[in-house]
Write a protein that holds these residues in place. Structure first.
Motif, PDB file in Angstrom:
ATOM      1  N   MET A   1       1.350  -7.434  94.614  1.00 53.00           N
ATOM      2  CA  MET A   1       3.197  -7.544  93.738  1.00 53.00           C
ATOM      3  C   MET A   1       3.430  -5.844  94.535  1.00 53.00           C
ATOM      4  SD  MET A   1       4.587  -9.576  92.275  1.00 53.00           S
ATOM      5  CE  MET A   1       5.677  -8.904  90.933  1.00 53.00           C
ATOM      6  N   LEU A   2       3.008  -5.267  94.925  1.00 54.54           N
ATOM      7  CA  LEU A   2       2.777  -4.143  95.136  1.00 54.54           C
ATOM      8  C   LEU A   2       3.294  -3.653  96.648  1.00 54.54           C
ATOM      9  CD1 LEU A   2       1.716  -1.340  92.802  1.00 54.54           C
ATOM     10  CD2 LEU A   2       3.847  -2.553  92.952  1.00 54.54           C
ATOM     11  N   ARG A   3       4.445  -3.468  97.352  1.00 60.11           N
ATOM     12  CA  ARG A   3       4.166  -3.021  98.789  1.00 60.11           C
ATOM     13  C   ARG A   3       4.302  -1.751  99.067  1.00 60.11           C
ATOM     14  NH1 ARG A   3       5.427  -7.353 103.322  1.00 60.11           N
ATOM     15  NH2 ARG A   3       5.242  -8.875 101.979  1.00 60.11           N
ATOM     16  N   GLN A  11      10.840   7.000  94.186  1.00 63.01           N
ATOM     17  CA  GLN A  11      11.452   6.319  92.930  1.00 63.01           C
ATOM     18  C   GLN A  11      10.495   5.075  93.239  1.00 63.01           C
ATOM     19  OE1 GLN A  11      15.181   6.307  93.895  1.00 63.01           O
ATOM     20  NE2 GLN A  11      15.845   7.553  91.956  1.00 63.01           N
ATOM     21  N   GLN A  12      10.247   5.443  91.802  1.00 61.65           N
ATOM     22  CA  GLN A  12       9.117   3.701  91.929  1.00 61.65           C
ATOM     23  C   GLN A  12       9.622   2.594  92.704  1.00 61.65           C
ATOM     24  OE1 GLN A  12       5.773   2.487  89.217  1.00 61.65           O
ATOM     25  NE2 GLN A  12       5.195   4.187  89.045  1.00 61.65           N
ATOM     26  N   ARG A  13      10.059   1.744  93.485  1.00 62.44           N
ATOM     27  CA  ARG A  13      10.465   0.300  93.194  1.00 62.44           C
ATOM     28  C   ARG A  13       9.715  -0.522  94.057  1.00 62.44           C
ATOM     29  NH1 ARG A  13      13.044   3.584  96.297  1.00 62.44           N
ATOM     30  NH2 ARG A  13      12.612   2.832  98.570  1.00 62.44           N
ATOM     31  N   ALA A  14       8.653  -0.597  93.087  1.00 63.10           N
ATOM     32  CA  ALA A  14       7.329  -1.675  93.559  1.00 63.10           C
ATOM     33  C   ALA A  14       8.373  -3.096  93.209  1.00 63.10           C
ATOM     34  CB  ALA A  14       6.709  -2.057  92.705  1.00 63.10           C
ATOM     35  N   GLY A  15       7.894  -4.172  93.829  1.00 59.09           N
ATOM     36  CA  GLY A  15       8.195  -5.511  93.665  1.00 59.09           C
ATOM     37  C   GLY A  15       9.023  -5.451  94.797  1.00 59.09           C
ATOM     38  N   LEU A  16       9.759  -4.457  95.146  1.00 64.64           N
ATOM     39  CA  LEU A  16      10.901  -4.482  95.967  1.00 64.64           C
ATOM     40  C   LEU A  16      10.246  -4.451  97.984  1.00 64.64           C
ATOM     41  CD1 LEU A  16      13.420  -2.766  94.538  1.00 64.64           C
ATOM     42  CD2 LEU A  16      12.218  -5.217  94.309  1.00 64.64           C
ATOM     43  N   ARG A  17      10.801  -5.371  98.671  1.00 59.29           N
ATOM     44  CA  ARG A  17      10.380  -4.873  99.923  1.00 59.29           C
ATOM     45  C   ARG A  17      11.212  -4.462 101.270  1.00 59.29           C
ATOM     46  NH1 ARG A  17       8.870  -8.768 103.705  1.00 59.29           N
ATOM     47  NH2 ARG A  17       9.249 -10.906 102.225  1.00 59.29           N
ATOM     48  N   ARG A  18      11.684  -3.950 101.753  1.00 60.88           N
ATOM     49  CA  ARG A  18      12.797  -4.201 103.069  1.00 60.88           C
ATOM     50  C   ARG A  18      11.898  -4.974 104.090  1.00 60.88           C
ATOM     51  NH1 ARG A  18      15.182   0.982 102.242  1.00 60.88           N
ATOM     52  NH2 ARG A  18      13.955   1.983 100.248  1.00 60.88           N
TER      53      ARG A  18
ATOM     54  N   GLN B 278      11.311   0.872  88.181  1.00 60.66           N
ATOM     55  CA  GLN B 278      11.635  -0.512  89.049  1.00 60.66           C
ATOM     56  C   GLN B 278      11.562  -1.277  88.934  1.00 60.66           C
ATOM     57  OE1 GLN B 278       8.028  -2.834  89.576  1.00 60.66           O
ATOM     58  NE2 GLN B 278       9.286  -4.446  90.380  1.00 60.66           N
ATOM     59  N   ASN B 326      18.543  -3.650 102.935  1.00 60.14           N
ATOM     60  CA  ASN B 326      17.491  -4.170 103.364  1.00 60.14           C
ATOM     61  C   ASN B 326      16.338  -4.851 102.365  1.00 60.14           C
ATOM     62  OD1 ASN B 326      18.144  -6.789 104.816  1.00 60.14           O
ATOM     63  ND2 ASN B 326      16.650  -5.737 105.957  1.00 60.14           N
ATOM     64  N   VAL B 328      14.446  -6.512 100.245  1.00 60.11           N
ATOM     65  CA  VAL B 328      14.742  -8.144 100.063  1.00 60.11           C
ATOM     66  C   VAL B 328      13.425  -7.591  98.554  1.00 60.11           C
ATOM     67  CG1 VAL B 328      14.005 -10.187 100.497  1.00 60.11           C
ATOM     68  CG2 VAL B 328      15.171  -8.532 101.795  1.00 60.11           C
ATOM     69  N   PRO B 329      13.333  -9.044  97.775  1.00 59.24           N
ATOM     70  CA  PRO B 329      12.193  -8.768  96.628  1.00 59.24           C
ATOM     71  C   PRO B 329      11.364  -9.668  97.459  1.00 59.24           C
ATOM     72  CG  PRO B 329      14.530  -9.833  95.907  1.00 59.24           C
ATOM     73  CD  PRO B 329      14.367  -9.482  97.464  1.00 59.24           C
ATOM     74  N   GLN B 330       9.551  -9.040  96.796  1.00 62.12           N
ATOM     75  CA  GLN B 330       8.739  -9.463  97.181  1.00 62.12           C
ATOM     76  C   GLN B 330       7.956 -10.956  96.514  1.00 62.12           C
ATOM     77  OE1 GLN B 330       6.013  -8.128  98.621  1.00 62.12           O
ATOM     78  NE2 GLN B 330       5.333  -6.050  97.641  1.00 62.12           N
ATOM     79  N   GLU B 335      11.793 -10.152  90.140  1.00 55.63           N
ATOM     80  CA  GLU B 335      13.301  -9.691  90.838  1.00 55.63           C
ATOM     81  C   GLU B 335      13.415 -10.886  91.996  1.00 55.63           C
ATOM     82  OE1 GLU B 335      10.823  -7.787  90.762  1.00 55.63           O
ATOM     83  OE2 GLU B 335      11.647  -6.102  89.925  1.00 55.63           O
TER      84      GLU B 335
END
Lengths: 349, 349
Positions: A1-3, A11-18, B278, B326, B328-330, B335
């Protein structure tokens, strides 16, 4: 789930990616060789301008990364307007986030081609463009570099600028501008910024600065607030050499070249200064006005949302914004001083 | 330079003050005595509805303050539409900020009278309102209670609702709705919310829930994002008893009465749950979509900004918003699960 995040923000934004992140430092391809400037054909003009904005974007990215001492890099995102049509155009969106100076910086190129709709053709021909068929259907080409720098420091103003070219047949019109949105009034900043642009305009035509400064004040206005968005600068649409009586292409390139030089001395003056949580809160509230203007009134954004690439348009949004109910500055406070100028633009140069 | 802040937020905002703050707990005047419900005259209908929304607002403030265990209070701001014309109308804007549950809550009344413009009259008569003269010039009256509750907790959805009455001559049309904007999908929340409204609609007309749920999904849509704003609920405009085939006035009052009962069980389920940074960041990003819809597309806000009281309109803005480029959720993340529902509304009841 983490990237892993590009330039992890702390800031943690685990679960989100660009998407389209690519490597941490992806550079633009080297600037293409410019077309010979002496040709007068409109195709050469267009291609020459496209080359110019590629080089301009490259210089801006490099200078902005220097401001961050190389600790933050731009994400470079190339997109196609229409994957099935290689002639429809492309964009290069470049974004730097979470910097110490640049809380969010974007410098974007777009180069698009298409066919004029009747609606746009009528609007253009009504502005006296004799080569436009009001029925539409003519091919057009448009190229632009647009920039927004949202500063982390409340005493460093937001910088917005663009240069653009629109072309139909043998007619070409330029547009562009550069304007400043401070959170606190600083007379020295305001004067140096406006004097910079007055000097540039002065090389081209008497009265040009006054005309474009007033245009800017008119354009960046929020009627519902009865406030201008910032202290202005230059703004212009639809300028063509034949009518303007000066070399508009050269002028527009000088506007592009001046975008960072007009602003960097202001950054240098403030970046070492301490600021308070109160000043930061006021900055977040003022950013609310910034996005109100963008979403309610800005023609460029409205045009872009109608079929454009949403993330490349909304990249102009401030990184963090606050709205409180009915905040009115204390009489005599620096916040009130700023508002007074926004309510009644001044002459600075 | 410093003034005491109402319900001081813990963040310094020296130099800023709110106008019309009044004492920390300023209450509305007691609800006026309702007009007799059996009269059928349109004036009695209008006055009765105004009485109803006064009482509704009072109940909402009281219930919302209970959610904060009395530690945060609404600021109550009464304003006149036109100080020189006592018949032009008034509003009562009520805002609670920085609560533990309600990061920003607003419940507003407006009661306005005026003369129909030709533009609005044409739009109305084209919708089949036979009593409207398309040339304009007829007097109208409008009354509304509108509400937005932005939750502090990322697992507690944003709640939006309104009930409204528009009247010209002997014709009166109601509008309103109630919809939910969660940051994370919770099937139990979604089902309980929609079942609540399906039960209400079921008392009035077969198919009413389906019709108003679809209307809601259509209305709260962001074309540039290809996303609906939330999981919907009910939305309706221009409902009159004669055409609707049910008692619209009674229905609208039941919508108003249900605004908090449909949402409070969801609050109770989540308020004690821990959340991560998060999840908070995702909430701030989703609020970006909320304001994009409000400023780019919402008809009510566009109408209000055209001469309305700006602070009573922009009070619907989320208290703190973030935009990242941009995001985008995993695949497979909570999310992404939320986004899928926003891209393709589901049936919940």
């Amino acid at each position: 789930m983490l990237r892993k995040q590009i330039g992890g923000s702390g800031q943690q934004r685990a679960g989100l990616r660009r998407v389209n992140q690519g490597p941490a430092r992806r550079r633009l391809a080297p600037c293409r060789v410019a077309a010979p400037v002496q040709t007068s054909s409109s195709v050469a003009t267009f291609n020459g301008f496209v080359d110019y904005i590629h080089g301009l974007q490259k210089n801006i990215l490099s200078t902005a990364e220097d401001l961050e001492n190389g600790e933050r890099k731009f994400v470079v995102d190339r997109w196609e307007r229409d994957a099935s049509n290689p002639n429809a155009g492309y964009g290069i969106t470049c974004v730097l986030e979470d910097g110490k100076v640049l809380e969010k910086a974007a410098a974007n190129i777009s180069v698009v081609r298409g066919t004029l709709s009747a609606q746009r053709a009528v609007a253009m021909s009504s502005r006296g463009r004799s080569s436009i068929d009001p029925k539409g259907g003519q091919p057009y080409a448009a190229a632009a570099m647009s920039l927004v720098f949202h500063s982390a420091h409340p005493l460093i103003p937001t910088l917005r600028a663009d240069v653009r070219l629109f072309q139909v047949g043998d007619e070409a019109w330029y547009g562009g501008g550069c304007d400043l949105t401070p959170n606190y009034l600083d007379v020295e900043d305001s004067q140096s910024f406006h004097r910079y642009w007055k000097d540039v305009c002065g090389k081209y035509k008497p009265g040009l600065y006054t005309e474009l400064k007033e245009w800017c004040d008119r354009y960046f206005y929020i009627p519902a607030r009865k406030e201008h968005r910032g202290i202005g600068g230059l703004f212009f649409d639809d300028m063509a050499t034949a009518e303007a009586g000066c070399d508009v292409e050269a002028f527009v390139r000088e506007v592009g070249d001046g975008i960072l030089p007009c602003w960097l001395p202001i950054v240098a003056r403030h970046r070492g200064q301490p600021f308070t949580e109160q000043q930061r809160q006021w900055q977040l509230l003022r950013r609310g006005r910034y996005i109100e203007f963008n979403l309610l009134y800005d023609r460029g954004i409205k045009f872009g949302l109608d079929g454009g690439r949403i993330e490349s348009i909304m990249v102009s949004a401030p990184p963090l914004i606050a709205w409180k109910y009915n905040v009115v500055p204390q009489p005599g406070s620096p916040e009130e001083e700023m508002l007074k100028v926004l309510q009644q633009p001044r002459e600075w140069a």
